[in-house]
Write a protein that holds these residues in place. Structure first.
Motif, mmCIF file in Angstrom:
data_model
loop_
_atom_site.group_PDB
_atom_site.id
_atom_site.type_symbol
_atom_site.label_atom_id
_atom_site.label_comp_id
_atom_site.label_asym_id
_atom_site.label_seq_id
_atom_site.Cartn_x
_atom_site.Cartn_y
_atom_site.Cartn_z
ATOM 1 N N ASN A 16 0.838 -1.198 0.000
ATOM 2 C CA ASN A 16 0.000 0.000 0.000
ATOM 3 C C ASN A 16 0.871 1.245 0.000
ATOM 4 O O ASN A 16 2.102 1.177 0.125
ATOM 5 C CB ASN A 16 -0.971 0.000 1.186
ATOM 6 N N TYR A 112 -13.081 4.908 6.986
ATOM 7 C CA TYR A 112 -12.901 3.495 6.721
ATOM 8 C C TYR A 112 -13.726 2.656 7.689
ATOM 9 O O TYR A 112 -14.363 1.687 7.310
ATOM 10 C CB TYR A 112 -11.420 3.115 6.878
ATOM 11 N N ASN A 187 -7.946 1.221 -12.932
ATOM 12 C CA ASN A 187 -7.868 1.596 -11.518
ATOM 13 C C ASN A 187 -6.796 0.723 -10.885
ATOM 14 O O ASN A 187 -6.713 -0.464 -11.176
ATOM 15 C CB ASN A 187 -9.207 1.389 -10.810
ATOM 16 N N GLY A 189 -4.914 -0.274 -7.108
ATOM 17 C CA GLY A 189 -4.922 -0.130 -5.655
ATOM 18 C C GLY A 189 -5.569 -1.315 -4.971
ATOM 19 O O GLY A 189 -5.911 -2.331 -5.606
ATOM 20 N N ARG A 190 -5.742 -1.169 -3.683
ATOM 21 C CA ARG A 190 -6.357 -2.225 -2.893
ATOM 22 C C ARG A 190 -7.825 -2.347 -3.270
ATOM 23 O O ARG A 190 -8.561 -1.352 -3.352
ATOM 24 C CB ARG A 190 -6.215 -1.888 -1.403
ATOM 25 N N GLU A 194 -13.690 0.548 0.964
ATOM 26 C CA GLU A 194 -13.439 1.973 1.162
ATOM 27 C C GLU A 194 -12.842 2.655 -0.071
ATOM 28 O O GLU A 194 -12.828 3.883 -0.165
ATOM 29 C CB GLU A 194 -12.528 2.207 2.379
ATOM 30 N N LYS A 195 -12.381 1.863 -1.037
ATOM 31 C CA LYS A 195 -11.808 2.440 -2.256
ATOM 32 C C LYS A 195 -12.882 2.803 -3.287
ATOM 33 O O LYS A 195 -12.577 3.404 -4.323
ATOM 34 C CB LYS A 195 -10.798 1.479 -2.876
ATOM 35 N N SER A 253 -12.015 6.796 -5.258
ATOM 36 C CA SER A 253 -11.984 6.857 -3.796
ATOM 37 C C SER A 253 -12.467 8.211 -3.278
ATOM 38 O O SER A 253 -12.159 9.261 -3.843
ATOM 39 C CB SER A 253 -10.565 6.598 -3.292
ATOM 40 N N ASP A 256 -9.285 8.658 0.506
ATOM 41 C CA ASP A 256 -7.823 8.698 0.544
ATOM 42 C C ASP A 256 -7.329 10.067 0.998
ATOM 43 O O ASP A 256 -7.970 11.100 0.725
ATOM 44 C CB ASP A 256 -7.235 8.373 -0.828
ATOM 45 N N GLY A 259 -3.230 9.754 -2.399
ATOM 46 C CA GLY A 259 -3.395 8.949 -3.600
ATOM 47 C C GLY A 259 -2.091 8.864 -4.373
ATOM 48 O O GLY A 259 -1.952 9.494 -5.426
#
Length: 344
Positions: A16, A112, A187, A189-190, A194-195, A253, A256, A259
């Motif tokens: 992350n 979150y 996209n 990321g995780r 929450e994203k 998101s 964040d 970012g």
């Protein structure tokens, strides 16, 4: 030699922005003659974090953290996260009557938490406010985040921006996606609730939507959006190739604090589409390197017209040496102010 101890509950094997940032800052400071040590969950027995099993929470009391600090012997302590290790530092230093520590605000934890459990955001903010205000200074990434935290009662806030590896993230990285219909909306990321990735996948867009990353929401999203391409997590040159092969980077998101993937996209020459919130507002703003709109579909389609040269120009403004210097200056300034106040 100045010796800085960075205390973080977020650490490998997590992939992350927090982990990547702390590792890179350590590398940059070491190049300038600063000694950097890390106090991480690797040193202690751990338990998996609920809903985030890859995050290991340390089973460490304040005295255990204190023993580690005494062994390491740093000149300055920076607490990057508000987890068990961060709390251990706070408890140990208070009990020992020793010097303070700086902190940084990486994650909008109240948002979150409320996305997963019925916990009012004000409760989490009250706890975080006490934790960070007890420190000598709290580093934040952007003006909009500073404003938001000040409204929550946070004090002694200092700017600490981020960088990007321009040798890795570049427009001429080897290309992938040759067999996918274009345009490619990506996209990275995780893949977690929450994203807000579902907001991206729900858009009516031409071409192909690609999600690069892994996480607890991946299987459900793959089942709900079978037309999208899920590649799993990518790192290094492979990640750079995925960025450089896209036409638009979509960042849905709402929570964040910065970012890092936004500046990685810009360094790859790829425009950004996002909501007008903290992070995109500060990085993209009126630069012309992306489109911000409450209508994410409109932003994604308009971003197709942005030149790669404009993205690269904005991306060049972010580099890790400058980020590391800012980090060090904040630590020195906060600790110096504390000493001056104590002498008055």
């Amino acid at each position: 030699m100045t010796h800085i101890l960075i205390v973080t509950d977020a650490w490998r094997p997590q992939l992350n922005g927090v982990v990547k940032t702390l590792e890179r800052i350590g590398e940059e400071l070491t190049h300038t003659g600063i000694k950097v040590s890390y106090l991480t969950p690797e040193r202690f027995r751990t338990l998996p974090c609920p809903t985030y099993p890859e995050i290991r929470l340390s089973m460490a009391m304040a005295r255990h953290v204190g023993h580690a600090i005494e062994e390491i012997g740093p000149d300055f302590i920076h607490v990057a996260t508000e987890g068990p290790l961060g709390l251990g530092v706070r408890g140990y230093l208070k009990k020992a009557g020793r010097g303070g520590y700086t902190t940084s605000y990486h994650t909008r934890f109240p948002e979150y938490l409320s996305a997963r459990f019925p916990v009012p955001e004000r409760w989490a903010y009250a706890w975080l406010r006490r934790f960070h205000n007890d420190g000598l200074g709290c580093m934040v990434t952007t003006p909009s985040l500073k404003q938001a935290l000040e409204a929550q009662g946070f004090e002694k806030l200092m700017y600490w921006t981020r960088g990007v590896d321009h040798g890795l993230f570049r427009p001429d990285a080897p290309k992938v996606f040759q067999d996918l219909a274009r345009p490619i909306f990506i996209n990275v990321g995780r893949v977690a609730v929450e994203k807000n990735i579902e907001a991206f996948l729900s858009l009516d867009l031409p071409g192909t939507k690609v999600v690069v990353g892994d996480g607890p929401s991946r299987s459900a999203l793959e089942a709900k959006f079978p037309e999208a391409v899920f590649t799993g997590a990518k790192v290094g040159e492979e990640l750079a190739s995925h960025f450089a092969s896209a036409d638009v980077f979509v960042f849905p998101s709402l929570t964040d604090t910065f970012g890092n993937v936004i500046v990685e996209s810009l360094a790859s020459g790829v425009p950004v589409a996002a909501f007008p919130v903290t992070g995109p507002l500060d990085i993209i703003g009126e630069t012309g390197a992306g489109v911000l709109s409450e209508d994410l579909r409109e932003a994604a389609l308009k971003a197709l017209d942005i030149s790669r040269e404009r993205c690269l120009e904005v991306g060049r403004g972010y580099n890790w040496p400058a980020s590391a210097r800012q980090f060090l200056d904040n630590i020195l300034e906060a600790n110096g102010a504390a000493r001056r106040n104590a002498a008055e």
